[in-house]
Design an enzyme around this catalytic site. Sequence first.
Site, short mmCIF file in Angstrom:
data_model
loop_
_atom_site.label_atom_id
_atom_site.label_comp_id
_atom_site.label_asym_id
_atom_site.label_seq_id
_atom_site.Cartn_x
_atom_site.Cartn_y
_atom_site.Cartn_z
N ASP A 99 51.47 31.10 45.31
CA ASP A 99 51.04 30.19 46.35
C ASP A 99 51.67 28.68 46.47
O ASP A 99 52.15 28.34 45.39
CB ASP A 99 49.47 29.89 46.01
CG ASP A 99 48.52 30.87 46.77
OD1 ASP A 99 49.05 31.96 47.20
OD2 ASP A 99 47.31 30.79 46.52
N ASP A 138 47.80 33.53 54.61
CA ASP A 138 47.86 34.59 53.49
C ASP A 138 47.51 35.91 53.76
O ASP A 138 46.26 36.32 54.42
CB ASP A 138 46.47 33.86 52.64
CG ASP A 138 46.25 34.87 51.09
OD1 ASP A 138 47.11 35.64 51.20
OD2 ASP A 138 45.41 34.40 50.71
N TYR A 193 41.10 26.36 41.81
CA TYR A 193 41.26 27.23 42.86
C TYR A 193 40.93 28.58 42.09
O TYR A 193 40.36 29.44 42.60
CB TYR A 193 42.38 27.07 43.39
CG TYR A 193 42.79 28.06 44.75
CD1 TYR A 193 41.99 27.97 45.87
CD2 TYR A 193 43.78 29.08 44.23
CE1 TYR A 193 42.58 28.90 46.80
CE2 TYR A 193 44.19 30.09 45.41
CZ TYR A 193 43.19 29.77 46.60
OH TYR A 193 43.65 30.75 47.66
#
Lengths: 123, 123
Positions: free
Chosen positions: A99, A38, A14
């Site tokens: 995250d 997000d 990612y």
Amino acid sequence: MIEHQKALKAVNTYLSCLVNSDYQMIVSLYSSDATVEDPVGSDILRGSDAIKEFYEHAVTAVTEARLTGDIRVSGDEVAFPFEITADLGSGSIKIQIIDIFRFDGEGKVDSMRAFWGQSNIQK
Amino acid sequence: MIEHQKALKAVNTYLSCLVNSDYQMIVSLYSSDATVEDPVGSDILRGSDAIKEFYEHAVTAVTEARLTGDIRVSGDEVAFPFEITADLGSGSIKIQIIDIFRFDGEGKVDSMRAFWGQSNIQK
């Protein structure tokens, strides 16, 4: 339970894809009906088309992305602290983010939540 | 939206109470029907009695607790990376953790999720 090595691989893929602008690889990390929030508190995106559109824009400014601490693997999820550097044309900024990826039974991310706010942006 | 200063105050109170074994102050940070999932993937505790019982045990071994990066305030939630040192009698360990607090309209924590796994424990 997601295995530590599989979670770490997804996280590293990612982050490198953010830098390399490889949004199609990012989309492939997600399940077809995954959700992306997000930042947390904003509208939740659902499904590959919405996720692709989001990252197609999001990756363009990212010049660096690096972990700033351990990934925390817990149950089917992983939390990880990282920093991105983004070039906005008028100068670069750094953003401190955490995250959360939740994995489904196939090892795809079916939920992503990104925690960051104004106080995490450094000019 | 939780204000940054209110979220930071709750986080700092939480970490100092872990060290000071002030589990009653910790319970007061939570709403009466809050949930605690620590670690993520384990059974979810609900309500003041269950939360009090959990922290009454959890705080006993903690000798240090410190932030290891920015708190990330996002919507009604805050994510924060921290490290605790715990004395288990046979020696001390450090654990790298990321917690998520979600706040209700009164500024109480109504959901806590703690991300940590075996790879985050250092002896």
